[in-house]
Enzyme design. Structure first.
Site, PDB file in Angstrom:
ATOM      1  CG  HIS A  54      41.192  45.843  47.234  1.00 19.65           C
ATOM      2  ND1 HIS A  54      40.896  45.744  48.118  1.00 19.65           N
ATOM      3  CD2 HIS A  54      40.286  47.089  46.390  1.00 19.65           C
ATOM      4  CE1 HIS A  54      40.629  46.323  48.651  1.00 19.65           C
ATOM      5  NE2 HIS A  54      39.296  47.636  47.449  1.00 19.65           N
ATOM      6  CG  HIS A  84      39.516  50.393  43.679  1.00 18.43           C
ATOM      7  ND1 HIS A  84      39.080  49.939  43.194  1.00 18.43           N
ATOM      8  CD2 HIS A  84      40.323  49.759  44.472  1.00 18.43           C
ATOM      9  CE1 HIS A  84      38.229  49.984  44.383  1.00 18.43           C
ATOM     10  NE2 HIS A  84      39.234  49.880  45.189  1.00 18.43           N
ATOM     11  CB  VAL A 125      36.848  44.464  50.397  1.00 17.80           C
ATOM     12  CG1 VAL A 125      37.873  43.356  50.713  1.00 17.80           C
ATOM     13  CG2 VAL A 125      35.501  45.466  50.589  1.00 17.80           C
ATOM     14  CG  ASP A 145      33.982  46.772  41.595  1.00 18.92           C
ATOM     15  OD1 ASP A 145      35.095  48.355  42.599  1.00 18.92           O
ATOM     16  OD2 ASP A 145      33.590  47.643  42.081  1.00 18.92           O
ATOM     17  CG  ASN A 194      40.427  53.703  47.885  1.00 15.39           C
ATOM     18  OD1 ASN A 194      41.262  54.287  47.125  1.00 15.39           O
ATOM     19  ND2 ASN A 194      39.181  52.909  47.042  1.00 15.39           N
TER      20      ASN A 194
HETATM   21  P1  5GP Z   1      37.348  49.701  48.277  1.00 18.70           P
HETATM   22  O1  5GP Z   1      36.237  50.797  48.674  1.00 18.70           O
HETATM   23  O2  5GP Z   1      37.713  48.916  49.535  1.00 18.70           O
HETATM   24  O3  5GP Z   1      38.824  50.554  47.269  1.00 18.70           O
HETATM   25  O4  5GP Z   1      37.059  48.925  47.597  1.00 18.70           O
HETATM   26  C1  5GP Z   1      35.955  47.179  46.940  1.00 18.70           C
HETATM   27  C2  5GP Z   1      35.798  47.454  46.271  1.00 18.70           C
HETATM   28  O5  5GP Z   1      34.755  46.285  45.545  1.00 18.70           O
HETATM   29  C3  5GP Z   1      34.366  48.210  45.649  1.00 18.70           C
HETATM   30  O6  5GP Z   1      35.047  48.798  44.685  1.00 18.70           O
HETATM   31  C4  5GP Z   1      33.611  47.452  45.627  1.00 18.70           C
HETATM   32  O7  5GP Z   1      32.444  47.520  44.512  1.00 18.70           O
HETATM   33  C5  5GP Z   1      33.980  46.362  44.976  1.00 18.70           C
HETATM   34  N1  5GP Z   1      33.261  44.675  45.221  1.00 18.70           N
HETATM   35  C6  5GP Z   1      32.511  44.550  46.931  1.00 18.70           C
HETATM   36  N2  5GP Z   1      32.066  43.630  47.455  1.00 18.70           N
HETATM   37  C7  5GP Z   1      32.127  42.831  45.934  1.00 18.70           C
HETATM   38  C8  5GP Z   1      32.197  41.766  45.513  1.00 18.70           C
HETATM   39  O8  5GP Z   1      31.118  40.683  46.090  1.00 18.70           O
HETATM   40  N3  5GP Z   1      32.281  41.340  43.968  1.00 18.70           N
HETATM   41  C9  5GP Z   1      33.399  42.150  43.316  1.00 18.70           C
HETATM   42  N4  5GP Z   1      33.694  41.784  42.215  1.00 18.70           N
HETATM   43  N5  5GP Z   1      33.776  43.991  43.621  1.00 18.70           N
HETATM   44  C10 5GP Z   1      33.532  43.781  45.080  1.00 18.70           C
END
Ligand code: 5GP
Length: 114
Positions: free
Chosen positions: A100, A102, A96, A31, A87
């Site tokens: 996915h 985590h 996003v 991440d 999430n």
């Molecule tokens: P969500 O909030 O949708 O459950 O998780 C999205 C995750 O994607 C977040 O923890 C965020 O830090 C990570 N993330 C967002 N953009 C990028 C990126 O460009 N590269 C990487 N490696 N992680 C990302």
């Protein structure tokens, strides 16, 4: 064709990321804003937006994500424990819209989450 999601672009190596695993069904990478000493995202190549929109035909890939998470927990040194989080939607903290998992560990994680 709909535009690629951010995570499809990472899977296709159009956007750099620190990959720790890839196979025909998924990729896993660190991440960009880690919330624990180890924070990896395990992402299906198929752009399923979120769990609530997964279909029966996605069962195998969903199961595969958990199996990969278990294997990565070993290779990433998380023998003391780890947490898997998915999430879903605004109240779930999804930012996003590409499903996915985590994988977080490397410290004692609090419960319940915020
Ligand atoms: P969500 O909030 O949708 O459950 O998780 C999205 C995750 O994607 C977040 O923890 C965020 O830090 C990570 N993330 C967002 N953009 C990028 C990126 O460009 N590269 C990487 N490696 N992680 C990302």
């Amino acid at each position: 064709m709909p535009p690629k999601t951010l995570f499809q672009r990472i899977a296709d190596k159009e956007i750099p990321a620190k990959l720790v695993h890839e196979d025909e069904l998924c990729v896993a990478f660190h991440d960009i804003a880690p919330q624990a000493p180890v924070h990896v995202l395990i992402v299906p190549r198929k752009a399923i937006p979120r769990v609530a929109e997964a279909a029966s035909e996605d069962a195998a890939v969903l199961g595969h994500l958990l199996l990969v998470a278990g294997r990565l927990s070993q290779s990433l040194g998380l023998a003391k424990g780890f947490r898997l989080t998915i999430n879903n939607g605004p109240d779930g903290g999804e930012t996003v819209p590409h499903l996915h998992v985590h994988l977080m560990g490397g410290r004692a994680l609090g419960w319940p989450p915020g």
